[in-house]
Design a protein around this motif. Sequence first.
Motif, PDB file in Angstrom:
ATOM      1  N   VAL A  10      -5.919   3.052  -8.639  1.00 51.92           N
ATOM      2  CA  VAL A  10      -4.200   3.423  -8.035  1.00 51.92           C
ATOM      3  C   VAL A  10      -5.043   4.831  -7.530  1.00 51.92           C
ATOM      4  O   VAL A  10      -3.823   5.494  -6.753  1.00 51.92           O
ATOM      5  CB  VAL A  10      -4.066   4.000  -9.383  1.00 51.92           C
ATOM      6  N   LEU A  11      -5.928   5.316  -8.045  1.00 54.34           N
ATOM      7  CA  LEU A  11      -6.954   6.455  -7.246  1.00 54.34           C
ATOM      8  C   LEU A  11      -7.210   6.045  -5.959  1.00 54.34           C
ATOM      9  O   LEU A  11      -6.237   6.680  -4.650  1.00 54.34           O
ATOM     10  CB  LEU A  11      -8.149   7.034  -7.477  1.00 54.34           C
ATOM     11  N   ALA A  12      -7.928   4.811  -5.003  1.00 55.83           N
ATOM     12  CA  ALA A  12      -7.254   4.083  -3.777  1.00 55.83           C
ATOM     13  C   ALA A  12      -6.042   4.074  -3.468  1.00 55.83           C
ATOM     14  O   ALA A  12      -6.533   4.346  -1.960  1.00 55.83           O
ATOM     15  CB  ALA A  12      -8.407   2.690  -4.175  1.00 55.83           C
ATOM     16  N   ALA A  17      -1.564   6.042   0.179  1.00 59.90           N
ATOM     17  CA  ALA A  17      -0.546   6.943   0.484  1.00 59.90           C
ATOM     18  C   ALA A  17      -0.822   7.991   1.024  1.00 59.90           C
ATOM     19  O   ALA A  17       0.189   8.295   1.563  1.00 59.90           O
ATOM     20  CB  ALA A  17       0.063   6.536  -1.290  1.00 59.90           C
ATOM     21  N   MET A  18      -1.268   9.164   0.254  1.00 58.07           N
ATOM     22  CA  MET A  18      -1.663  10.320   0.739  1.00 58.07           C
ATOM     23  C   MET A  18      -1.647  10.738   2.475  1.00 58.07           C
ATOM     24  O   MET A  18      -1.227  11.160   3.176  1.00 58.07           O
ATOM     25  CB  MET A  18      -2.242  11.470   0.426  1.00 58.07           C
ATOM     26  N   VAL A  19      -2.730  10.038   2.941  1.00 58.25           N
ATOM     27  CA  VAL A  19      -3.133   9.945   4.276  1.00 58.25           C
ATOM     28  C   VAL A  19      -2.436   9.105   5.045  1.00 58.25           C
ATOM     29  O   VAL A  19      -2.425   9.132   6.600  1.00 58.25           O
ATOM     30  CB  VAL A  19      -5.004   9.203   4.590  1.00 58.25           C
ATOM     31  N   ALA A  20      -0.963   8.421   4.511  1.00 54.09           N
ATOM     32  CA  ALA A  20      -0.382   7.885   5.256  1.00 54.09           C
ATOM     33  C   ALA A  20      -0.073   8.679   6.831  1.00 54.09           C
ATOM     34  O   ALA A  20       0.299   8.500   7.961  1.00 54.09           O
ATOM     35  CB  ALA A  20       0.875   6.759   5.008  1.00 54.09           C
ATOM     36  N   GLY A  21       0.597  10.052   6.178  1.00 52.60           N
ATOM     37  CA  GLY A  21       1.184  10.581   6.615  1.00 52.60           C
ATOM     38  C   GLY A  21       0.723  12.095   7.499  1.00 52.60           C
ATOM     39  O   GLY A  21       0.888  11.403   8.930  1.00 52.60           O
ATOM     40  N   ALA A  31      -6.596  13.095   7.540  1.00 51.45           N
ATOM     41  CA  ALA A  31      -6.384  11.927   6.854  1.00 51.45           C
ATOM     42  C   ALA A  31      -8.081  11.496   6.153  1.00 51.45           C
ATOM     43  O   ALA A  31      -8.275  11.313   4.874  1.00 51.45           O
ATOM     44  CB  ALA A  31      -5.676  11.324   7.282  1.00 51.45           C
ATOM     45  N   VAL A  32      -8.836  11.302   7.068  1.00 46.96           N
ATOM     46  CA  VAL A  32      -9.999  11.030   6.771  1.00 46.96           C
ATOM     47  C   VAL A  32     -11.177  11.782   5.478  1.00 46.96           C
ATOM     48  O   VAL A  32     -11.066  11.300   4.453  1.00 46.96           O
ATOM     49  CB  VAL A  32     -10.902  10.912   7.709  1.00 46.96           C
ATOM     50  N   LEU A  39     -11.068   7.810  -2.232  1.00 45.73           N
ATOM     51  CA  LEU A  39     -11.833   6.786  -2.393  1.00 45.73           C
ATOM     52  C   LEU A  39     -13.261   6.884  -3.038  1.00 45.73           C
ATOM     53  O   LEU A  39     -13.900   6.755  -4.285  1.00 45.73           O
ATOM     54  CB  LEU A  39     -12.506   6.291  -0.669  1.00 45.73           C
ATOM     55  N   GLY A  40     -13.463   8.678  -2.894  1.00 36.58           N
ATOM     56  CA  GLY A  40     -15.376   8.588  -4.300  1.00 36.58           C
ATOM     57  C   GLY A  40     -14.496   8.909  -5.402  1.00 36.58           C
ATOM     58  O   GLY A  40     -15.619   8.321  -6.629  1.00 36.58           O
TER      59      GLY A  40
END
Length: 144
Positions: A10-12, A17-21, A31-32, A39-40
């Motif tokens: 779920v976190l990944a 989803a958060m970096v898609a924008g 984004a990175v 991911l951490g």
Amino acid sequence: MMRAWILPAVLALCGAAMVAGPGGRGEFGVAVPLLLLFLGLAGLHSPLTFPRSLSAAEARRRSAADGRPIVYWRAGCMYCLRLRIRLWRGARGAHWVDIWRDPAGAAAVRAVNDGNETVPTVVVAGRPHVNPDPAWVRAQLRSR
């Protein structure tokens, strides 16, 4: 076993989803780091962070032979993560039992916690200690 991977997955996915924008707009400076953060967090909450789990029976047998503590834990538990991080390398000195992978381990934890699966539960010399101070556990590991 799948239950242990739900929170990291779920976190990944939330990170993706958060970096898609920002990623879609070319804002890679935002984004990175955001993706690396998620991911951490997923990695910290995964079973990979903890030493290899044993069955409850095997952990009891080994603990009886070498006197090292048994730590009952489960993935996604912040208190278990806190204990694991605070023990650092010393965590390998304990016998770890994932209660989501071992029904006998979950039953052992419920037996000493009034039917609740409260973790971390650390058993030292046959005596259970619920959510003990990491410094105390570290001292127990050093004394063995």
